[in-house]
Scaffold this active site. Sequence first.
Site, PDB file in Angstrom:
ATOM      1  N   HIS A 208       0.811  -1.221   0.000  1.00  0.00           N
ATOM      2  CA  HIS A 208       0.000   0.000   0.000  1.00  0.00           C
ATOM      3  C   HIS A 208       0.844   1.269   0.000  1.00  0.00           C
ATOM      4  O   HIS A 208       0.302   2.359  -0.046  1.00  0.00           O
ATOM      5  CB  HIS A 208      -0.901   0.023   1.240  1.00  0.00           C
ATOM      6  CG  HIS A 208      -0.127   0.246   2.508  1.00  0.00           C
ATOM      7  ND1 HIS A 208       0.441  -0.779   3.203  1.00  0.00           N
ATOM      8  CD2 HIS A 208       0.196   1.375   3.169  1.00  0.00           C
ATOM      9  CE1 HIS A 208       1.079  -0.295   4.248  1.00  0.00           C
ATOM     10  NE2 HIS A 208       0.950   1.012   4.264  1.00  0.00           N
TER      11      HIS A 208
HETATM   12  C1  UD1 Z   1      -1.295   5.335   6.270  1.00  0.00           C
HETATM   13  C2  UD1 Z   1       0.047   5.881   6.764  1.00  0.00           C
HETATM   14  C3  UD1 Z   1       1.133   4.819   6.625  1.00  0.00           C
HETATM   15  C4  UD1 Z   1       0.696   3.507   7.240  1.00  0.00           C
HETATM   16  C5  UD1 Z   1      -0.657   3.076   6.651  1.00  0.00           C
HETATM   17  C6  UD1 Z   1      -1.152   1.790   7.237  1.00  0.00           C
HETATM   18  C7  UD1 Z   1       0.372   8.329   6.416  1.00  0.00           C
HETATM   19  C8  UD1 Z   1       1.125   9.329   5.655  1.00  0.00           C
HETATM   20  N1  UD1 Z   1       0.485   7.035   5.981  1.00  0.00           N
HETATM   21  O1  UD1 Z   1      -1.240   5.161   4.868  1.00  0.00           O
HETATM   22  O2  UD1 Z   1       2.288   5.273   7.293  1.00  0.00           O
HETATM   23  O3  UD1 Z   1       1.662   2.497   6.958  1.00  0.00           O
HETATM   24  O4  UD1 Z   1      -1.603   4.108   6.904  1.00  0.00           O
HETATM   25  O5  UD1 Z   1      -2.332   1.348   6.601  1.00  0.00           O
HETATM   26  O6  UD1 Z   1      -0.299   8.664   7.373  1.00  0.00           O
HETATM   27  N2  UD1 Z   1      -9.122   4.473   3.135  1.00  0.00           N
HETATM   28  C9  UD1 Z   1     -10.332   3.809   3.110  1.00  0.00           C
HETATM   29  N3  UD1 Z   1     -10.757   3.213   4.250  1.00  0.00           N
HETATM   30  C10 UD1 Z   1     -10.063   3.287   5.421  1.00  0.00           C
HETATM   31  C11 UD1 Z   1      -8.825   3.956   5.405  1.00  0.00           C
HETATM   32  C12 UD1 Z   1      -8.360   4.532   4.239  1.00  0.00           C
HETATM   33  O7  UD1 Z   1     -11.013   3.734   2.105  1.00  0.00           O
HETATM   34  O8  UD1 Z   1     -10.504   2.782   6.445  1.00  0.00           O
HETATM   35  C13 UD1 Z   1      -8.636   5.135   1.902  1.00  0.00           C
HETATM   36  C14 UD1 Z   1      -8.511   6.632   2.104  1.00  0.00           C
HETATM   37  O9  UD1 Z   1      -9.704   7.274   1.858  1.00  0.00           O
HETATM   38  C15 UD1 Z   1      -7.436   6.982   1.133  1.00  0.00           C
HETATM   39  C16 UD1 Z   1      -6.572   5.747   1.085  1.00  0.00           C
HETATM   40  O10 UD1 Z   1      -7.325   4.691   1.631  1.00  0.00           O
HETATM   41  O11 UD1 Z   1      -7.939   7.230  -0.134  1.00  0.00           O
HETATM   42  C17 UD1 Z   1      -5.287   5.919   1.814  1.00  0.00           C
HETATM   43  O12 UD1 Z   1      -5.491   6.233   3.182  1.00  0.00           O
HETATM   44  P1  UD1 Z   1      -4.523   7.236   3.994  1.00  0.00           P
HETATM   45  O13 UD1 Z   1      -5.084   7.418   5.330  1.00  0.00           O
HETATM   46  O14 UD1 Z   1      -4.191   8.403   3.190  1.00  0.00           O
HETATM   47  O15 UD1 Z   1      -3.130   6.540   4.166  1.00  0.00           O
HETATM   48  P2  UD1 Z   1      -2.582   5.065   4.025  1.00  0.00           P
HETATM   49  O16 UD1 Z   1      -2.176   4.793   2.642  1.00  0.00           O
HETATM   50  O17 UD1 Z   1      -3.514   4.096   4.642  1.00  0.00           O
END
Ligand code: UD1
Length: 358
Positions: A208
């Site tokens: 991811h």
């Molecule tokens: C984040 C952390 C990373 C960690 C990872 C674990 C930062 C910069 N990155 O990355 O260090 O290793 O979490 O998972 O903080 N989304 C959903 N459902 C959810 C959560 C997220 O659909 O429950 C979607 C969000 O809307 C977004 C994408 O997933 O579009 C990424 O989520 P984001 O919170 O930006 O960061 P991660 O890639 O999860």
Amino acid sequence: MPRILTIVGARPQFVKAAALSRALKKYELEEIMVHTGQHFDENMADIFFRQMEIPEPKYNLGIHSLSHGAMTGRMLEELEKVMQTEKPDAVVVFGDTNSTLAGALAAAKLHIPVAHVEAGLRSFNMKMPEEINRIVTDRISSWLFCPTDTAVRNLLSEGYGNFHVRVENIGDVMYDVALFYSRISEKFATQFNGLKNRERLTVLATFHRQENTDNLKCLQNIVDALNVLNNEFSIVLPLHPRTKKILERENISLNFDPVDPVGYFDMIELLKNCTFVITDSGGLQKEAFFFKKQCLIIRDETEWTELVDLGYNYLVGADKEKILEKADAMRYSRMKFQEKPYGEGNAAEKIALILKEI
Ligand code: UD1
């Protein structure tokens, strides 16, 4: 009784908070938990609170799905309000996410001392959002709870020996968590408790990281490698929502069905029963070791260098040929996993006892 405000937001922080909450309770420190809302759905958040019996957060800020700047900024604003209301004696932040950075920054500006759990980790890759979060968080923290000797050395080489802070290797809270829950995981896993009986060897894979998902060449290489491995192994790929969205948008297809993100108990069962792990996750590359499995790290560098130095884990990047070459070698590996680079499984208790001195 010291009042400790803990900040969580993303999946790996729920896991770490599970260990610390239990220790804070044991040593009678008051905990006020704030969930920023960064991870929010059932599979990425709720299941962890429920299964791991993490106390319900007093505040849920509901901040998610924004760009890095907007997300961090909104969290900063809301966390400041919470801290002004609660007036804690200390703020605890975990790891390296945007929630970590926002929490540390809000507290430091209000002159509330910050404890950073998982301090001192460095990838030395300033393009990673996590690396920026770590460096800034460490610099404004008062207690730097390091998980390894390498992390302590990183801080000392950055001059932390000259700062008025406490730097200590207390071990890795994730090791505490793995030991604690591995005793009950089989009973509570819902999807993967029958893995032992599968006919084909299982490979557990996750990815991811922005560096892999946002670079389409890297993404395609990883998918190509997994598609080849699927001829021989049964691949379990719990797909992160970020990865899922991008694969769909770019029309990149796997030739097997991934699964939704799994809860911690299922993750432990997968780790216990797989042949090896392929991941770009920081947490999972260590959890592989906790459960005596080798791991291919699909990144160019890692913060957990000890496992590479000891010969358990390999940095293969997003390179299809390297992934396939090392995967072949993993099948026959007979390593002993005797070393203990992550402490004794009592890191959270050490943190609680230090914070009790406030
Ligand atoms: C984040 C952390 C990373 C960690 C990872 C674990 C930062 C910069 N990155 O990355 O260090 O290793 O979490 O998972 O903080 N989304 C959903 N459902 C959810 C959560 C997220 O659909 O429950 C979607 C969000 O809307 C977004 C994408 O997933 O579009 C990424 O989520 P984001 O919170 O930006 O960061 P991660 O890639 O999860």
